[in-house]
Design a protein around this motif. Structure first.
Motif, PDB file in Angstrom:
ATOM      1  N   GLN A   7     -10.955   0.341   9.696  1.00  0.00           N
ATOM      2  CA  GLN A   7     -10.344   0.019   8.413  1.00  0.00           C
ATOM      3  C   GLN A   7     -10.849  -1.335   7.942  1.00  0.00           C
ATOM      4  O   GLN A   7     -10.928  -2.274   8.726  1.00  0.00           O
ATOM      5  N   ILE A   9     -10.433  -4.794   6.520  1.00  0.00           N
ATOM      6  CA  ILE A   9      -9.339  -5.755   6.428  1.00  0.00           C
ATOM      7  C   ILE A   9      -9.869  -7.029   5.800  1.00  0.00           C
ATOM      8  O   ILE A   9     -11.069  -7.131   5.522  1.00  0.00           O
ATOM      9  N   GLU A  44     -11.774   3.079   6.516  1.00  0.00           N
ATOM     10  CA  GLU A  44     -10.754   3.223   5.480  1.00  0.00           C
ATOM     11  C   GLU A  44     -10.799   1.988   4.586  1.00  0.00           C
ATOM     12  O   GLU A  44     -11.064   0.888   5.059  1.00  0.00           O
ATOM     13  N   LYS A  47      -6.080  -1.649   2.409  1.00  0.00           N
ATOM     14  CA  LYS A  47      -4.828  -1.202   1.801  1.00  0.00           C
ATOM     15  C   LYS A  47      -4.163  -2.389   1.117  1.00  0.00           C
ATOM     16  O   LYS A  47      -3.931  -3.418   1.750  1.00  0.00           O
ATOM     17  N   LYS A  48      -3.871  -2.234  -0.155  1.00  0.00           N
ATOM     18  CA  LYS A  48      -3.214  -3.311  -0.879  1.00  0.00           C
ATOM     19  C   LYS A  48      -1.771  -3.403  -0.415  1.00  0.00           C
ATOM     20  O   LYS A  48      -1.118  -2.409  -0.141  1.00  0.00           O
ATOM     21  N   ASN A  49      -1.291  -4.618  -0.326  1.00  0.00           N
ATOM     22  CA  ASN A  49       0.078  -4.904   0.099  1.00  0.00           C
ATOM     23  C   ASN A  49       0.360  -4.490   1.536  1.00  0.00           C
ATOM     24  O   ASN A  49       1.506  -4.300   1.902  1.00  0.00           O
ATOM     25  N   ASP A  50      -0.668  -4.306   2.335  1.00  0.00           N
ATOM     26  CA  ASP A  50      -0.487  -3.997   3.748  1.00  0.00           C
ATOM     27  C   ASP A  50      -0.289  -5.314   4.487  1.00  0.00           C
ATOM     28  O   ASP A  50      -1.195  -6.153   4.521  1.00  0.00           O
ATOM     29  N   PRO A  51       0.874  -5.537   5.091  1.00  0.00           N
ATOM     30  CA  PRO A  51       1.125  -6.817   5.747  1.00  0.00           C
ATOM     31  C   PRO A  51       0.404  -6.980   7.085  1.00  0.00           C
ATOM     32  O   PRO A  51       0.250  -8.097   7.576  1.00  0.00           O
ATOM     33  N   TRP A  52      -0.062  -5.879   7.663  1.00  0.00           N
ATOM     34  CA  TRP A  52      -0.584  -5.949   9.025  1.00  0.00           C
ATOM     35  C   TRP A  52      -1.858  -6.761   9.216  1.00  0.00           C
ATOM     36  O   TRP A  52      -1.994  -7.442  10.240  1.00  0.00           O
ATOM     37  N   GLU A 108       6.018  -1.882  14.331  1.00  0.00           N
ATOM     38  CA  GLU A 108       5.168  -1.023  13.498  1.00  0.00           C
ATOM     39  C   GLU A 108       5.894  -0.485  12.263  1.00  0.00           C
ATOM     40  O   GLU A 108       5.356  -0.483  11.164  1.00  0.00           O
TER      41      GLU A 108
END
Length: 122
Positions: A7, A9, A44, A47-52, A108
């Motif tokens: 993914q 990041i 991938e 991802k917008k607004n993905d806090p991870w 998670e």
């Protein structure tokens, strides 16, 4: 190394949810990733607004910040020097680092509830 997921990041590529490139300087991981891409796989998108990604970056930086403690402790033992930190403190450090490593699995489903472990006292 078998790659199942990749993914994009903020600071690179997250492989199998654990290892990030370009932060990783391990050549075999980069080679595995390149082979994975050549097989037609694609990472991938971010991802917008993905806090991870930022949580993992914070976690990784906390772990990196204490790596010198392990290096110093092991060096002092090899040199037969009384360690700066005693073995009980090092065990507490091990627990701290493991708690940090477990954060993605433990939280998670609810990253907003993360309770960061505290570094053992001196």
């Amino acid at each position: 190394m078998k790659i199942n997921t990749a993914q994009i990041i903020e600071n690179g590529i997250l492989i199998n949810g654990k290892i990030s490139l370009p932060d990783s300087n391990t050549g075999h991981i980069r080679n595995s990733y390149n082979e994975w891409l050549l097989q037609g796989n694609k990472p991938e998108p971010l991802k917008k607004n993905d806090p991870w990604p930022s949580i993992r970056a914070d976690r990784d930086s906390k772990i990196k910040a204490v790596q010198f403690e392990y290096e110093r402790y092991n060096r002092e033992l090899r040199l037969n020097i009384t360690p700066t930190r005693d073995s009980n403190w090092m065990l507490a450090l091990d627990a701290y680092v493991q708690d940090l490593a477990n954060i993605p699995q433990v939280y998670e489903q609810n990253p907003d509830a993360i309770k960061w472990p505290t570094l053992p006292e001196n």
